[in-house]
Enzyme design. Structure first.
Site, PDB file in Angstrom:
ATOM      1  N   LYS A 175       0.847  -1.194   0.000  1.00 34.72           N
ATOM      2  CA  LYS A 175       0.000   0.000   0.000  1.00 34.72           C
ATOM      3  C   LYS A 175       0.884   1.247   0.000  1.00 34.72           C
ATOM      4  O   LYS A 175       1.995   1.193   0.515  1.00 34.72           O
ATOM      5  CB  LYS A 175      -0.911   0.013   1.236  1.00 34.72           C
ATOM      6  CG  LYS A 175      -1.750  -1.232   1.425  1.00 34.72           C
ATOM      7  CD  LYS A 175      -2.867  -1.339   0.416  1.00 34.72           C
ATOM      8  CE  LYS A 175      -3.736  -2.566   0.690  1.00 34.72           C
ATOM      9  NZ  LYS A 175      -4.853  -2.688  -0.244  1.00 34.72           N
ATOM     10  N   HIS A 294      -6.583 -13.343  -7.639  1.00 35.28           N
ATOM     11  CA  HIS A 294      -7.408 -12.357  -6.948  1.00 35.28           C
ATOM     12  C   HIS A 294      -8.802 -12.381  -7.563  1.00 35.28           C
ATOM     13  O   HIS A 294      -8.956 -12.619  -8.756  1.00 35.28           O
ATOM     14  CB  HIS A 294      -6.802 -10.955  -7.061  1.00 35.28           C
ATOM     15  CG  HIS A 294      -7.403  -9.987  -6.084  1.00 35.28           C
ATOM     16  ND1 HIS A 294      -8.628  -9.398  -6.286  1.00 35.28           N
ATOM     17  CD2 HIS A 294      -6.958  -9.531  -4.887  1.00 35.28           C
ATOM     18  CE1 HIS A 294      -8.911  -8.613  -5.254  1.00 35.28           C
ATOM     19  NE2 HIS A 294      -7.918  -8.679  -4.392  1.00 35.28           N
TER      20      HIS A 294
END
EC number: 4.1.1.39
Length: 475
Positions: A175, A294
């Protein structure tokens, strides 16, 4: 054969429209081991009988259309048609039913999830006679499963490649998900891996944007992996997202990852598509790469209780198409996931055989024969206080992935990784000593804080963070 269901040319062609239930509702039908079985949650329009609604689903997802056509006489519809063979009301819901449909195996191309879904969840979901329609579960027969390669490697092969046993694997999504340069991104990867994580991960949004082109990211992440491996003596990996705008570009990125010698790549399998995913899975098996999956966009399809498709169906499809990891909710984090339902499809991903269990949302007994298992990934809003629950819920064969729960540590990325690794090791040791993680979890974490200042700092930061909302998807 009943005159109602006689569809051969000897009957003669009679133009017009007739009720679907005359041909496609067959409660006397005994399912075959080779049939694909589907459980649909059907909400008919007012005035439409459940038998007609269930038959309409069977017809429109197999051989039927809105009117009688003369070419019906050129084939045997009794061999190829879908059949609604059982209907049961949904407890607690008005005018809602579970309709069971059996499809002959000859309707589907071998080894193609794309073709299977095009038939079963194609145009029928826009059918006007239905207010809503949801595919709850599929039974995929062994005869069809054996036409698929499945996961590139599977759980045991992955553990052997990584030389890591007896505990869940630890990961972290880097992140901020967008905006970092490739060099700064690689720095974050290195710090997390050096601190004790097994994997770091590209966010699903990260492909090849102007601020960080894919080739630069791959190079800096590979450097980070090798540096962390040299310093820790452990095998490390980073999920390099190979998802791209074309299949050719996706494979090109996977080829470059293989040339760098990294252990794993990643794909967004729903947005990328099942054809692309199966192609990438085949490449990964042939070239020794693990494949992380994902599920971006899944909630568009699976979150509404009455319409769409349950994630357990998408999970089964992924096991057929191919992937070594897949995100599967957390039960305790920020994303949707009711415990028993989540554990139901987690078992469908990992186990060779799962029994029918309606309390966990499993409508059919499913055998996977020799198809390798898939590691479920718990990710989304989790931190060190969740570690005992995650270890207890998911067990050893899982990946526990802390993004903000690593990079949000007040002392930095590496201490955040240390905190998670210490918390995991403490929970595994306590479990192996016979302690109850569900009851003693907080005590176990507090005890570990005494000899890990990194864990103590993390516990202080996230001591009051909770995501307590009622799950939308319930039995």
């Amino acid at each position: 054969m009943s005159p109602q269901t006689e569809t051969k040319s000897s009957v003669g062609f009679k133009a017009g429209v007739k009720d679907y239930k005359l041909t496609y509702y067959t409660p006397e039908y005994e399912t075959l081991d080779t049939d694909i079985l589907a459980a649909f949650r059907v909400t008919p329009q007012p005035g439409v009988p459940p038998e007609e609604a269930g038959a309409a689903v069977a017809a429109e997802s197999s051989t039927g259309t809105w009117t009688t056509v003369w070419t019906d006489g050129l084939t045997s519809l009794d061999r190829y048609k879908g059949r609604c063979y059982h209907i049961e009301p949904v407890a607690g819901e008005e005018n809602q039913y579970i309709c069971y449909v059996a499809y002959p195996l000859d309707l589907f191309e071998e080894g193609s999830v794309t073709n299977m879904f095009t038939s079963i969840v194609g145009n029928v979901f826009g059918f006007k006679a239905l207010r809503a329609l949801r595919l709850e579960d599929l039974r995929v027969p062994v005869a069809y499963i054996k036409t698929f390669q499945g996961p590139p490697h599977g759980i045991q092969v992955e553990r052997d490649k990584l030389n890591k046993y007896g505990r869940p694997l630890l990961g972290c999504t880097i992140k901020p998900k967008l905006g970092l340069s490739a060099k700064n991104y690689g720095r974050a990867v290195y710090e997390c891996l050096r601190g004790g994580l097994d994997f770091t991960k590209d966010d699903e949004n990260v492909n090849s944007q102007p601020f960080m082109r894919w080739r630069d990211r791959f190079l800096f992440c590979a450097e980070a992996i090798y540096k962390a491996q040299a310093e820790t003596g452990e095998i490390k990996g980073h999920y390099l997202n190979a998802t791209a705008g074309t299949c050719e570009e996706m494979i090109k990125r996977a080829v470059f990852a293989r040339e760098l010698g990294v252990p794993i790549v990643m794909h967004d399998y729903i947005t990328g598509g099942f054809t692309a995913n199966t192609s990438l899975a085949h490449y990964c098996r042939d070239n020794g790469l693990l494949l992380h999956i994902h599920r971006a966009m899944h909630a568009v399809i699976d979150r509404q209780k009455n319409h769409g498709m349950h994630f357990r169906v998408l999970a089964k499809a992924l096991r057929l198409s191919g992937g070594d990891h897949i995100h599967a909710g957390t039960v305790v984090g920020k994303l949707e996931g009711e415990r028993e339902i989540t554990l139901g499809f987690v078992d469908l991903l990992r186990d060779d055989f799962t029994e029918k269990d309606r309390s966990r949302g499993i409508y059919f007994t499913q055998s996977w024969v020799s198809t390798p298992g898939v590691l479920p990934v718990a990710s989304g809003g989790i931190h060190v206080w969740h570690m005992p629950a995650l270890t207890e819920i998911f067990g050893d064969d899982s990946v526990l992935q802390f993004g903000g729960g690593t990079l949000g540590h007040p002392w930095g990325n590496a201490p955040g990784a240390v905190a998670n690794r210490v918390a995991l090791e403490a929970c595994v040791q306590a479990r192996n000593e016979g302690r109850d993680l569900a009851r003693e979890g907080n005590t176990i974490i507090r005890e570990a804080c005494k000899w890990s200042p990194e864990l103590a700092a993390a516990c202080e930061v996230w001591k009051e963070i909770k995501f307590e909302f009622q799950a939308m998807d319930t039995i």
